[in-house]
Design an enzyme around this catalytic site. Sequence first.
Site, short mmCIF file in Angstrom:
data_model
loop_
_atom_site.label_atom_id
_atom_site.label_comp_id
_atom_site.label_asym_id
_atom_site.label_seq_id
_atom_site.Cartn_x
_atom_site.Cartn_y
_atom_site.Cartn_z
N HIS A 116 -10.04 -5.46 -3.22
CA HIS A 116 -8.54 -5.72 -2.61
C HIS A 116 -8.88 -6.08 -1.39
O HIS A 116 -9.60 -5.61 -0.56
CB HIS A 116 -7.73 -4.38 -3.03
N HIS A 131 -6.80 -6.05 2.22
CA HIS A 131 -5.66 -5.48 3.02
C HIS A 131 -5.01 -6.31 3.97
O HIS A 131 -5.75 -6.80 4.88
CB HIS A 131 -6.26 -4.16 3.89
N ASN A 166 -12.63 -3.68 2.80
CA ASN A 166 -13.86 -2.48 2.78
C ASN A 166 -14.63 -2.68 1.70
O ASN A 166 -14.18 -2.62 0.36
CB ASN A 166 -12.91 -1.21 2.85
N ASP A 197 0.86 -1.14 -0.02
CA ASP A 197 -0.01 -0.18 -0.11
C ASP A 197 0.94 1.34 0.17
O ASP A 197 1.87 1.22 0.83
CB ASP A 197 -0.79 0.06 1.21
N GLY A 228 -15.61 2.69 3.89
CA GLY A 228 -14.33 3.31 3.64
C GLY A 228 -13.68 2.80 2.24
O GLY A 228 -12.53 3.11 1.99
N GLN A 229 -14.20 2.18 1.45
CA GLN A 229 -13.79 1.64 0.13
C GLN A 229 -13.56 2.98 -0.80
O GLN A 229 -14.63 3.61 -0.98
CB GLN A 229 -14.60 0.51 -0.44
#
Length: 117
Positions: A103, A105, A90, A33, A96-97
């Site tokens: 994806h 995390h 998310n 990230d 919070g996407q």
Amino acid sequence: MVSEADCLFCKITTGEISAEIVHETGRTLAFRDVNPQAPTHVLVIPKGHYPSAAALAAADDGLADEVFTAAHAVAEREGIADSGYRLVFNTGPGAGQTVFHVHGHVLGGRGMAWPPG
Ligand code: 5GP
Ligand code: ZN
């Protein structure tokens, strides 16, 4: 492979946007990230474009399994599989996407608070 011209993570899969790749399989990619929230913060994606975890699950062709397996392989490679890690998808703006290419995390290397914010 499904892709979208303006998708940031599709551009990472093609190399149009650079990223630090940490793991790759035929249908998945994992990269660090750009704004890490923990000592290990890696994003695991299918190379094909699915907007959300829900869309990936609906594809029902084993790809979601491959993403989970890749996430655990990343955790092992990063040395956090035994100490523990968090795998977060998310899903939707309220959660919070911000990038609409699914994806996971992979977060670890520090203690994780619960519940998450
Ligand atoms: P979300 O908020 O959708 O769950 O997660 C998107 C993640 O993508 C964020 O953690 C953000 O830091 C990361 N991100 C956004 N743009 C880039 C980029 O260009 N490169 C990389 N490696 N990560 C990115
Ligand atoms: Zn995409």
